[in-house]
Write an enzyme that holds these catalytic residues in place. Structure first.
Site, mmCIF file in Angstrom:
data_model
loop_
_atom_site.group_PDB
_atom_site.id
_atom_site.type_symbol
_atom_site.label_atom_id
_atom_site.label_comp_id
_atom_site.label_asym_id
_atom_site.label_seq_id
_atom_site.Cartn_x
_atom_site.Cartn_y
_atom_site.Cartn_z
ATOM 1 N N GLU A 128 0.896 -1.161 0.000
ATOM 2 C CA GLU A 128 0.000 0.000 0.000
ATOM 3 C C GLU A 128 0.924 1.198 0.000
ATOM 4 O O GLU A 128 1.533 1.510 1.028
ATOM 5 C CB GLU A 128 -0.844 0.014 1.273
ATOM 6 C CG GLU A 128 -1.755 -1.164 1.428
ATOM 7 C CD GLU A 128 -2.905 -1.157 0.453
ATOM 8 O OE1 GLU A 128 -3.322 -0.056 0.036
ATOM 9 O OE2 GLU A 128 -3.356 -2.239 0.085
ATOM 10 N N CYS A 151 -2.826 8.470 3.769
ATOM 11 C CA CYS A 151 -2.580 7.950 2.420
ATOM 12 C C CYS A 151 -3.769 8.228 1.516
ATOM 13 O O CYS A 151 -3.627 8.280 0.303
ATOM 14 C CB CYS A 151 -2.311 6.464 2.486
ATOM 15 S SG CYS A 151 -3.577 5.579 3.411
HETATM 16 P P1 NAP Z 1 8.424 4.882 4.436
HETATM 17 O O1 NAP Z 1 9.569 5.753 4.688
HETATM 18 O O2 NAP Z 1 8.379 4.154 3.140
HETATM 19 O O3 NAP Z 1 8.408 3.855 5.650
HETATM 20 C C1 NAP Z 1 7.389 2.925 5.768
HETATM 21 C C2 NAP Z 1 7.865 1.747 6.589
HETATM 22 O O4 NAP Z 1 8.886 1.050 5.887
HETATM 23 C C3 NAP Z 1 8.475 2.148 7.921
HETATM 24 O O5 NAP Z 1 8.101 1.197 8.882
HETATM 25 C C4 NAP Z 1 9.955 2.084 7.633
HETATM 26 O O6 NAP Z 1 10.703 1.858 8.796
HETATM 27 C C5 NAP Z 1 10.030 0.899 6.722
HETATM 28 N N1 NAP Z 1 11.202 0.848 5.859
HETATM 29 C C6 NAP Z 1 11.851 1.868 5.284
HETATM 30 N N2 NAP Z 1 12.844 1.377 4.518
HETATM 31 C C7 NAP Z 1 12.811 0.039 4.624
HETATM 32 C C8 NAP Z 1 13.581 -1.024 4.062
HETATM 33 N N3 NAP Z 1 14.584 -0.810 3.234
HETATM 34 N N4 NAP Z 1 13.264 -2.290 4.400
HETATM 35 C C9 NAP Z 1 12.246 -2.538 5.230
HETATM 36 N N5 NAP Z 1 11.494 -1.572 5.790
HETATM 37 C C10 NAP Z 1 11.750 -0.303 5.474
HETATM 38 O O7 NAP Z 1 7.069 5.653 4.566
HETATM 39 P P2 NAP Z 1 6.597 6.607 5.765
HETATM 40 O O8 NAP Z 1 7.372 7.861 5.648
HETATM 41 O O9 NAP Z 1 6.591 5.901 7.061
HETATM 42 O O10 NAP Z 1 5.104 6.855 5.385
HETATM 43 C C11 NAP Z 1 4.683 7.833 4.500
HETATM 44 C C12 NAP Z 1 4.336 7.234 3.168
HETATM 45 O O11 NAP Z 1 3.474 6.129 3.345
HETATM 46 C C13 NAP Z 1 3.585 8.189 2.275
HETATM 47 O O12 NAP Z 1 4.122 8.137 1.001
HETATM 48 C C14 NAP Z 1 2.165 7.661 2.279
HETATM 49 O O13 NAP Z 1 1.439 7.940 1.113
HETATM 50 C C15 NAP Z 1 2.364 6.207 2.460
HETATM 51 N N6 NAP Z 1 1.224 5.580 3.093
HETATM 52 C C16 NAP Z 1 0.451 4.766 2.357
HETATM 53 C C17 NAP Z 1 -0.647 4.163 2.932
HETATM 54 C C18 NAP Z 1 -1.534 3.235 2.149
HETATM 55 O O14 NAP Z 1 -2.364 2.563 2.748
HETATM 56 N N7 NAP Z 1 -1.418 3.176 0.854
HETATM 57 C C19 NAP Z 1 -0.953 4.393 4.267
HETATM 58 C C20 NAP Z 1 -0.129 5.240 4.981
HETATM 59 C C21 NAP Z 1 0.959 5.828 4.382
HETATM 60 P P3 NAP Z 1 11.523 3.041 9.495
HETATM 61 O O15 NAP Z 1 10.536 4.080 9.876
HETATM 62 O O16 NAP Z 1 12.131 2.385 10.659
HETATM 63 O O17 NAP Z 1 12.476 3.513 8.467
#
Ligand code: NAP
Length: 671
Positions: free
Chosen positions: A255, A294
């Site tokens: 997602e 999101c």
């Molecule tokens: P993110 O930076 O991609 O991080 C999301 C999750 O992935 C965090 O738990 C992060 O952990 C982990 N992560 C990052 N790099 C990783 C890797 N290489 N391997 C494994 N895990 C990894 O996103 P965010 O900043 O938390 O959230 C914002 C984004 O999420 C926005 O773009 C938003 O649109 C999207 N979002 C989408 C939805 C949906 O349902 N479609 C819902 C909510 C948010 P760490 O924090 O420890 O780095």
């Protein structure tokens, strides 16, 4: 400052070192997050070896009952979580979406499991397929839990709901979860997990929690495991390309980010109710969770002729929004999750470009230099088709206005998001809104179409619901979450089983035509705990006469020509003469199989799958072949539901009617 602990193999443990986490409002350092030194291999093994077998030993209804108890337990005391959530920048209503919404997902999945799944460990999918003429070799799809773990990686914006909306379907499926929250809000998730573990409701190991990196864990995943991710498209790309997914067949679902649109239909001029509803929804979407949803509306697509009025109304409303201390009751919009996130959003606003229509406000009761505060920001695209608002996601309180002249143009603009979670359409003219809905549906997981008649009851553009699919194609990640049982399937394996009717009955717990039947006396005299699938009754015959048909017709008032008029019945392409009412056949069948005295059978609550297979003419001798097909205990009620395969046949064995009779049957010794 405290170290956020992980819960692994039944023990809380802190990683060494740790990434600092700051309070979104004060900038103060409040926690550190690290999984260094945490035994992730032990988490994987514990889930697979201890929790998996225990969970698979429970029926779907057992698991549903636990989800219900858990949801209720979480809702008993939400105040601590609300207060803690203020540090993430969330207002009280933002926190309610997260906390109450998360508990609500548990309750919703409990209901779905109880209503839509069997009280069994195997889920039967679809009908039996007859693979041989004599019916001795059949096929049946079944669905069983995978023997792996569900690793769930979540985004920062919903530390409670984000975890629980994935955990609930995995648990219902019978698969243990290991959840990894995003670092900036992991301290909130930790408190929720502690509450859940302390409740003692879950089988050991069915929920584990890792604060910090799970890189080492992903390396252990294989074809029985699933990896569900919510977060940015960039991280989704990295995970999709991981060897676990590419080489070892881990089932992956993402997602990701999404440039959701809201469209005002041409007929929704400033004097319509829909115009006002649209403006309110845009402001709500920009400010709830400070736009860090999101599903938030990023692109506001309006008819050129209404653009000035929309802009004016939005600015007027945005001016009234109180931005500041999220713990103050009057605050409508709190802070972003941190200063780094605010920098990212400001940078994204610069990249989107266009005209800044609104981007300043007063910040009430806070220091905007220390906390991650930002004004709601409304942009206007100078050229709708080429706007970077179709490409760049400012994950904050930001939306871009753009205009269209024709409905087709509006559909094209929406599609430029290249796949989104949700879009809204507002308008009073069903011709316009239905055409828009169909036009944009292939680009979305959900379309929320509103007019004045549905607005008051609407659940809102930005709210994913447990019953409805959350996810979207393309940029939105291509995954599907929620959507009732659809997301439970994500953690399970569908298998086509081929074999004899007896084999299928033994595997599924559901009697299959051709399997062994047992006559132990009238089955209505047997209690739920005495009844076995396959117990049966073959009734004696009864002849249906023309007098019976006449009597039934006048008694019920059903004088349909096929029962009453020989000539007209003969002239129809279906019948050869007057026929018995289907409901007369059913009623007479009941007269043949029912046991009249009070006994274990408490009630008949319906029939399923009713088909009148062959016309029943006067003079036909009917009898009933009645077999216990499926049993489902209703825990704690003192009775269970029993489904009976029922066939009404004629003197030559032709099936006249077939259906499942549904009854409630008392337990002899209630558990
Ligand atoms: P993110 O930076 O991609 O991080 C999301 C999750 O992935 C965090 O738990 C992060 O952990 C982990 N992560 C990052 N790099 C990783 C890797 N290489 N391997 C494994 N895990 C990894 O996103 P965010 O900043 O938390 O959230 C914002 C984004 O999420 C926005 O773009 C938003 O649109 C999207 N979002 C989408 C939805 C949906 O349902 N479609 C819902 C909510 C948010 P760490 O924090 O420890 O780095």
């Amino acid at each position: 400052m405290r170290a956020v602990e992980s819960f692994v193999a039944g023990t809380w443990v802190a990683g060494s070192g740790g990434q600092p986490v700051h309070d979104a409002v004060t900038g103060e350092m409040i926690a550190s997050v690290s999984s260094d030194g945490v035994d992730l291999g032990a988490a994987h093994a514990f889930a697979r070896d201890i929790a998996g077998p225990a969970l698979r030993g429970l029926t779907f209804h057992d698991r549903a009952a636990i989800l219900r108890a858990l949801g209720k337990a979480l809702l008993t005391d939400t105040d601590e979580l609300y207060v803690l959530s203020h540090s993430t920048g969330a207002t009280r209503s933002d926190a309610a979406i997260d906390v109450d919404g998360g508990a609500g997902a548990l309750l919703a999945y409990s209901g779905i499991g109880r209503r839509e799944l069997p009280n069994h460990t195997v889920w039967v999918d679809g009908d039996v397929e007859k693979l041989s003429r004599d019916g001795s070799f059949l096929g049946q799809h079944i669905i069983t839990p995978r023997h792996g773990v569900a690793l769930q990686i979540n985004a920062f914006n919903f530390p409670t709901w984000g975890m629980l909306e994935k955990f609930a379907p995995a648990f219902l499926a019978g698969v243990p979860s290991i959840v990894k929250p995003a670092t900036p809000t992991a301290y909130v998730t930790e408190v929720v997990v502690r509450t859940i573990i302390d409740s003692g409701l879950l089988p050991e190991g069915s929920l584990q929690f890792v604060a910090g990196s799970v890189a080492g864990l992903i390396d252990l995943l294989d074809e029985q495991d699933t990896l569900s991710f919510t977060g940015s498209a960039a991280t989704a790309r990295v995970l999709r390309g991981h060897a676990a997914v590419l080489d070892r067949g881990v089932r992956f679902s993402a997602e990701a980010d999404s440039l959701n649109a809201a469209v005002l239909a041409p007929a929704a001029g400033p004097d319509t109710d829909e115009f006002g509803l649209f403006v309110d929804e845009i402001v709500n979407e920009m400010t709830a969770k400070a736009g860090q949803k999101c599903t938030a509306v990023r692109r506001v697509i309006v008819p050129t002729r209404h653009a000035g009025a929309v802009e004016e109304a939005l600015v007027e409303r945005l001016r009234t929004v109180t931005v500041g201390d999220p713990s103050a009751p009057d605050t409508e919009m709190g802070a972003l999750v941190g200063l780094g996130q605010r920098d990212d959003v400001r940078d994204a606003v610069d990249r989107v470009g266009g005209v800044r229509v609104f981007d300043t406000c007063e910040f009430v009761g806070v220091d905007p230099e220390r906390g991650a505060f930002m004004a709601p920001t409304l942009l206007r695209a100078t050229d709708a088709a080429s706007s970077l608002a179709h490409v760049v996601e400012p994950f904050g309180p930001v939306a871009t206005l753009m205009t269209y002249d024709t409905l087709d143009e509006a559909v094209d603009l929406v599609a430029k998001g290249r796949g989104s979670l949700v879009a809204s359409v507002y308008g009073p003219d069903l011709g316009e809104t239905a055409a828009m809905t169909i036009g944009i549906a292939p680009h979305h997981g959900r379309v929320h179409t509103i007019d004045a008649s549905s607005a008051a009851a609407s659940t809102g553009h930005g709210s994913p619901l447990p019953q409805l699919v959350h996810g979207g194609p393309g940029r939105a990640g291509g995954g599907e979450e929620l959507g009732g049982l659809r997301s439970v399937l994500h953690y399970m394996q569908r298998t086509a089983v081929q074999g004899s009717p007896d084999l299928l009955t033994a595997v599924t717990g559901t009697w299959v035509d051709g399997a062994v039947r047992r006559d132990k006396g009238h089955p209505f005299t047997l209690y739920f705990d005495e009844l076995e699938v396959g117990d049966c009754l073959d009734t004696g015959p009864r002849v249906i006469t023309l007098d019976d048909i006449e009597h039934f017709a006048h008694f019920t008032g059903d004088l349909f020509y096929a029962h009453m008029d020989e000539e007209a019945a003969r002239a129809s392409p279906i019948f050869e003469g007057r026929v018995a009412h289907g409901y007369l056949v059913l009623s007479m069948a009941a007269g043949l199989f029912v046991w009249p005295d009070p006994g274990p059978v408490l009630a008949n609550y319906g029939v399923d799958n009713l088909r009148f297979a062959t016309p029943t003419y006067p003079g036909t001798e009917i009898r009933v072949i009645f077999t216990c097909k499926e049993k489902s205990l209703r825990a704690g009620a003192g009775y269970g539901e029993v489904r009976w395969d029922t066939k009404v046949v004629d003197q030559d064995g032709n099936v006249l009617a077939s259906y499942d009779v549904l009854t409630m049957v008392a337990e002899k010794e209630p558990a």
